[in-house]
Design an enzyme around this catalytic site. Structure first.
Site, mmCIF file in Angstrom:
data_model
loop_
_atom_site.group_PDB
_atom_site.id
_atom_site.type_symbol
_atom_site.label_atom_id
_atom_site.label_comp_id
_atom_site.label_asym_id
_atom_site.label_seq_id
_atom_site.Cartn_x
_atom_site.Cartn_y
_atom_site.Cartn_z
ATOM 1 N N ASP A 154 -2.265 -3.444 4.357
ATOM 2 C CA ASP A 154 -1.325 -2.935 3.829
ATOM 3 C C ASP A 154 -0.945 -3.383 2.799
ATOM 4 O O ASP A 154 -0.137 -2.988 2.200
ATOM 5 C CB ASP A 154 -0.821 -3.041 5.021
ATOM 6 C CG ASP A 154 -0.871 -1.820 6.437
ATOM 7 O OD1 ASP A 154 -2.264 -0.449 5.636
ATOM 8 O OD2 ASP A 154 -0.782 -1.711 7.090
ATOM 9 N N ASP A 204 1.129 -1.398 -0.211
ATOM 10 C CA ASP A 204 0.089 -0.229 0.118
ATOM 11 C C ASP A 204 0.879 0.836 -0.412
ATOM 12 O O ASP A 204 1.697 1.389 0.905
ATOM 13 C CB ASP A 204 -0.778 0.324 0.736
ATOM 14 C CG ASP A 204 -1.752 0.848 1.352
ATOM 15 O OD1 ASP A 204 -2.151 1.224 0.109
ATOM 16 O OD2 ASP A 204 -2.565 2.003 2.475
ATOM 17 N N GLU A 218 1.926 2.664 3.247
ATOM 18 C CA GLU A 218 3.108 2.079 4.077
ATOM 19 C C GLU A 218 4.378 2.928 3.370
ATOM 20 O O GLU A 218 5.387 2.416 4.213
ATOM 21 C CB GLU A 218 3.703 0.884 3.820
ATOM 22 C CG GLU A 218 2.321 0.054 4.517
ATOM 23 C CD GLU A 218 2.323 -0.334 5.995
ATOM 24 O OE1 GLU A 218 3.645 -0.927 6.126
ATOM 25 O OE2 GLU A 218 1.013 0.697 6.979
#
Lengths: 688, 376
Positions: A444, A411, A414
């Site tokens: 994530d 993601d 992140e």
């Protein structure tokens, strides 16, 4: 005063057409027509209002670049806006009689709502004051023989003060003179009167400071017996303004004739536009006796591609035509996945559209020009169409062994922001993890199986594997428990369509500086594991997390080695007996990445039922199960309100809901809550 | 005994909406996979609606976490007690307030959980109350034992079944716990380094040589192939904390899951979101509720909700205003131009056409499935 770029400029009836010498020759009917001529009215898609008007200068009039943006937009909540304004009959400007109401006027050159325009609310009278001369193209309360003087400066006092300040600054050699100069230039371009300095803030080069100065000066002016700035201006500057309001008040101008130039009430989608194609397709579906009166987006796209390939949007994500039709309430969207159908208004319009098209379109929509090569019987044709659609709209993606590679998908959240985020990517690179960074709407990290030799190189087929990771540092965990995100995130992860959910807890040093006790955190993590069924992995720091992700990536590559993967539609569980224990084989019926990510969008379109249930839960004492019971009985606010209306007495209203059975115990909602709801929904006076 | 209870539970599930002389059994039976047999007397009791309701209420009470903990029993294999540190665990369980039994488990050195069935059993109404066995199993391993299995896993290519350590027919939710693995590996490290060159072939099979990276890899394989997690702890103390946490979570699980099964498909904050109680009978505080109701639409800031509620201080007033409009367009734009108070020096705004359209549709439509937002 020169008005070099002002929008009004182009509208001012200076064209010979309005010359008094010509006017005498014109019959009333003719002159009425002529009055409309200098500008071309067109409906302007200002979504706030159906009454906005935009116009374009005609050749021969002083021009400005592009489209003239001076548009009028009625302020609709004003009850004074009576006949002549109301109704579906296209753009009408208020007659001079509606002095009490306000208009929204879009003006260019000011600081803006949208890049090019800003909206200013002014009393109609004022607009009229200008419009009487300037916007005379339409409602023109004109005796043609008379040429109205242009109100050269709508804000004479501000101009005067700014000029004074500029000159003073210049004489002292201050740089502020440029500030005043710029503001002055901006003010001179602005065609409407301003009521206060604060209001001038919409203009370019008017900052807080300057606006305050103007307001202070204005106060002084008023205190020293000066007139109100707007309604009367110093004579020497704007002689017209003195007489104008009075004249308007008693002017016997008829309510403006309504120009039927494709008014917004009669929205008419252009030929070969997407909107038109959609309306016609839905109309056909409506007429089709075997149809179900709605089409999904895929069906629409697919049929559009057949009939009017040019209007099909480039990306399947957004389709402005649909949006604008929804906005006009011509079509409606229900269910998930979305179904589109015509509203009553839409049906009306589509009918007219279909009539205006070639008559062949009127028979069940299988006009020969589109389906010449297909069987003659319309039912057969549409049945066949339906069958082929299924395949077309869901081209099932199948990736055989060796036809795909497994990538870690990170993601973008992140990777941005804090310093240690970039460290994660560095670490993944160092470990040679094949990865890609994307915006994920949930989680994530996920893994995608990406086609290695894609049929469409621009868009390789991608399936998302059944695993998803949510990474949380211990301090994040703390704050998310406190603000409730923890629950919400878990809730969304459980519904994301992927079954193997992994909670990656990164401990990051000591647990002593945290806002929650260690035991609470341990319990929260254990609950996540035991109750919510997440796999919990603990790591010490970001490096370890990256190493873990690398191992998982490799593990998944091995796990899926030699398997054939297939796409499955969103909403159908991939593994019927998931959770029934580990199976030796990985799940091979997978969501496409785009389905997965689109399905996880946070603020998804809300249905009426959902909003209603949420709303009911705002009343203290109404829990989820009570709201569910209420919505089961009255599924929309309209139906609840109608039920209240059907009650014979207030007493009956109070008890209407008291016997609704709630929850698994089927307890009554009870008299107290029933009364509260009746108060909320039946009180016609302001609530307290 | 069993068929009666199960039949009733299934019947009531199917019979939603089926008319009954007294009261339709409309409660939801959750999709718990294990339906417990019900006592005959419970079925008999259920004939009487009042008693039935009482039983159901009692059952729900039993589901509550604080009750559930008392009804949970931890079954501890006696082999665990052989270790001196096990006292810590037993004490912790004692302190938790749940029952613990020392009885032989399969596999040895494992912990399992079961529920004490209430008496009388209201399982006919709420089957999850009667669920006896939990599917969780925690197996305690010595570091060496664990490492042997790891070596086996690493050597075996690909597939992990059959798993080392577990007999084939154990329950599905398997957890491993190893105390002091870290210390064990550290303590062995110098030795393996010291005996690097002369490693004789005779010694090799006795000594398991596994390093951390291999352990990590094995953990991932256990996770991916078998969904087994391994709890690595340093001490009995830490282990007992985890066991207690798992026990508490298990106690809460039926309750939480039953709550979730009847929820909506959206996340609702708390049991109900309303903060302020209504004061008295005159409905004071309702304006705040109306304000919060407006906030339930997507993308509505407090300032926007203020604007709407100021202009239309009750839902009825808004409805009446909509009814007074003479055209569709007017209704659609009813809120669009309401001014929104500017916050901290920012430009004043309006409510805007989008929310106006959504509110209008919401209040007027009779289709509960209508999607309000334009975007997906």
């Amino acid at each position: 005063m020169s008005l070099p770029q002002i929008c009004l400029h182009s509208l001012v009836p200076r064209a010979p057409l309005f010359d008094s010498s010509h006017a005498q020759d014109l019959s009333p009917a003719f002159s009425a027509r002529m009055r409309l001529k200098p500008t071309v009215l067109e409906t302007f898609e200002q979504p706030s209002s159906g009454y906005s008007v935009k116009h374009r200068p005609q050749p021969g009039l002083p021009s400005h670049r592009g489209r003239c943006p001076l548009s009028c937009n009625l302020y609709k909540d004003d009850p004074a806006l009576e006949s002549g304004v109301r109704g579906r009959g296209g753009p009408r400007l208020p007659g001079p009689g509606c002095c009490a109401s306000e208009m929204l006027v879009l003006v260019r050159g000011a600081k803006c709502l949208s890049p090019d325009f800003t909206t200013v609310r002014v009393p109609v009278r004022q607009v009229w004051g200008i419009r009487g001369s300037a916007l005379g193209f339409m409602a023109a309360p004109v005796r043609l023989g008379r040429k109205r003087p242009l109100p050269v400066c709508p804000n004479p006092l501000f101009v005067r003060w700014l000029t004074e300040w500029r000159d003073e600054a210049a004489s002292r050699g201050r740089r502020t003179r440029f500030v005043f100069q710029k503001a002055l230039r901006s003010l001179r371009r602005y065609p409407l009167p301003l009521r206060s300095g604060k209001e001038a803030k919409i203009l370019q080069h008017f900052g807080d400071g300057l606006c305050r100065m103007l307001d202070e000066r204005l106060q002084q002016h008023q205190a020293s017996g000066g007139d109100r700035v707007l309604d009367s201006a110093p004579e020497e500057k704007c002689p017209a303004q003195e007489e104008q309001p009075a004249e308007i008040q008693d002017s016997s101008v008829p309510v403006p004739a309504q120009p039927q130039v494709g008014g917004s009430g009669s929205y008419w989608p252009a030929r070969h536009s997407g909107a038109r194609a959609v309306l016609l397709l839905l109309y056909q579906e409506h007429l089709n006796p075997n149809g179900h009166d709605f089409l999904t987006k895929e069906e629409l796209l697919q049929r559009c591609a057949q009939k009017a390939p040019r209007v099909v949007p480039g990306s399947t994500q957004s389709w402005p035509a649909l949006r604008s039709l929804l906005h006009r309430n011509l079509i409606l969207r229900t269910h998930r996945p979305a179904r589109y159908s015509l509203t009553l208004e839409g049906l009306e319009l589509a009918q007219k559209l279909a009539e205006s098209e070639s008559p062949s379109l009127l028979n069940v929509g299988t006009g020969p020009e589109h389906h010449g090569e297909e069987p003659a019987a319309p039912e057969a044709a549409s049945a066949q169409l339906g069958a082929s659609e299924e395949e077309f709209q869901q081209p099932p993606l199948e990736l055989g062994p060796g036809e795909y590679r497994v990538l870690l998908c990170v993601d973008i959240g992140e990777t941005r922001g804090a310093r240690n985020r970039t460290e994660l990517l560095r670490e993944l690179q160092r470990l040679h993890v094949t990865h890609t960074v994307r915006k994920l709407h949930v989680g994530d990290f996920v893994w995608v199986a990406q086609e290695t030799r894609p049929r469409n190189p621009a868009k390789p087929g991608e399936l998302v594997l059944n695993h998803i990771v949510e990474r949380k540092r211990l301090d994040d965990l703390c704050s998310s428990i406190i603000d409730g995100r923890f629950r919400e995130q878990k809730f969304r992860l459980k519904r994301c369509g992927l079954e193997r959910r992994i909670y990656l807890v990164e401990e990051q040093g000591s647990v002593h500086n945290l806002s929650l006790p260690e035991s609470t955190l341990l319990q929260a993590v254990t609950n996540t594991q035991v109750i919510d069924g997440f796999f919990v992995k603990r790591t010490a720091d970001i490096k370890e997390s990256a190493a873990y992700l690398a191992l998982l990536t490799r593990g998944l590559q091995r796990l899926y080695q030699g398997h054939t993967l297939r796409s499955r539609p969103w909403g159908i569980p991939g593994d019927p007996e998931s959770g029934a224990g580990p199976s030796p084989n990985p799940l091979c019926s997978l969501l496409t990445f785009s389905d997965f990510n689109a399905g996880a969008i946070k603020n998804k379109a809300q249905s009426v039922r959902e909003v209603f249930a949420r709303q009911l839960m705002q009343v203290r004492g109404i829990s989820g199960e009570k709201a569910a019971a209420l919505v089961d009985r009255y599924s929309t606010p309209a139906s609840l309100l109608a039920a209240y209306d059907a009650c014979a007495s207030p007493k009956e209203q109070e008890t209407l809901l008291s016997t609704i059975k709630c929850g698994r115990l089927q307890r009554n909602l009870g008299p107290a809550l029933s009364r509260t709801l009746a108060q909320l929904y039946c009180t016609c006076s302001p609530l307290t | 005994m069993a068929p009666a209870g199960c039949g009733r539970a299934a019947g009531s599930r199917r019979g939603r909406g089926r008319s009954r002389p007294r009261r339709p059994p409309t409660w939801e039976i959750s999709d718990s996979d294990t339906e417990a047999p019900a006592g005959a007397e419970a079925a008999e009791q259920a004939r009487d609606p009042a008693a039935e309701r009482g039983a159901a209420a009692e059952a729900l009470r039993l589901l509550r976490p604080e009750q559930a903990l008392r009804r949970l029993a931890v079954r501890v294999d006696p082999a665990i007690l052989e270790d001196a540190g096990a006292d810590v665990l037993m004490e912790a369980l004692e302190g938790l307030g749940c029952e613990h039994r020392i009885e032989p488990q399969r596999p040895a050195r494992s912990l399992q959980w079961s529920r004490v069935r209430p008496d009388p059993c209201p399982c006919s109404v709420l089957p999850e109350v009667g669920t006896a066995e939990e599917q969780e199993l925690l197996l305690l391993l010595e570091p060496e034992e664990f490492l042997r299995g790891v070596a086996q896993l690493i050597q075996g290519s690909g597939q992990v079944c059959p798993l080392p350590w577990f007999p084939p027919e154990v329950p599905s939710c398997r957890h491993l716990a190893v105390i002091g693995l870290d210390a064990y590996l550290w303590s062995r490290q110098p030795i393996t380094q010291g005996t690097q060159q002369p490693e004789s072939p005779e010694e090799a099979p006795a000594e398991v040589t596994v390093n951390w990276p291999e352990v990590e890899e094995a953990l991932v394989r256990l996770q991916l192939w078998a969904n087994v997690d391994v709890l690595l702890v340093a001490s009995w103390q830490e282990l007992s904390q985890h066991v207690c946490a798992v026990t508490k979570a298990l106690a809460q699980r039926p309750f939480k899951q039953s709550q979730e099964s009847q929820a909506f498909n959206f996340c609702t904050a708390g049991r109900w979101a309303a903060g302020k109680p209504l004061t008295g009978d005159n409905g004071a505080g309702l304006r705040r509720a109306w304000w919060r109701q407006i906030r339930q639409f997507n993308r509505v800031s407090p300032a926007v909700a203020d604007a709407v509620v100021t202009a239309f201080p009750s839902p009825r007033l808004l409805q009446q205003a909509l009814a007074a409009c003479s055209s569709e367009q007017e209704r659609r734009g009813i809120l669009a131009d309401l001014p929104v108070k500017a916050t901290d020096g920012r430009r004043p705004r309006r409510v805007g056409p989008d929310l106006s359209r959504r509110v209008y549709l919401f209040l007027t439509t009779t289709n509960p499935d209508l999607l309000l937002d334009l975007g997906s």
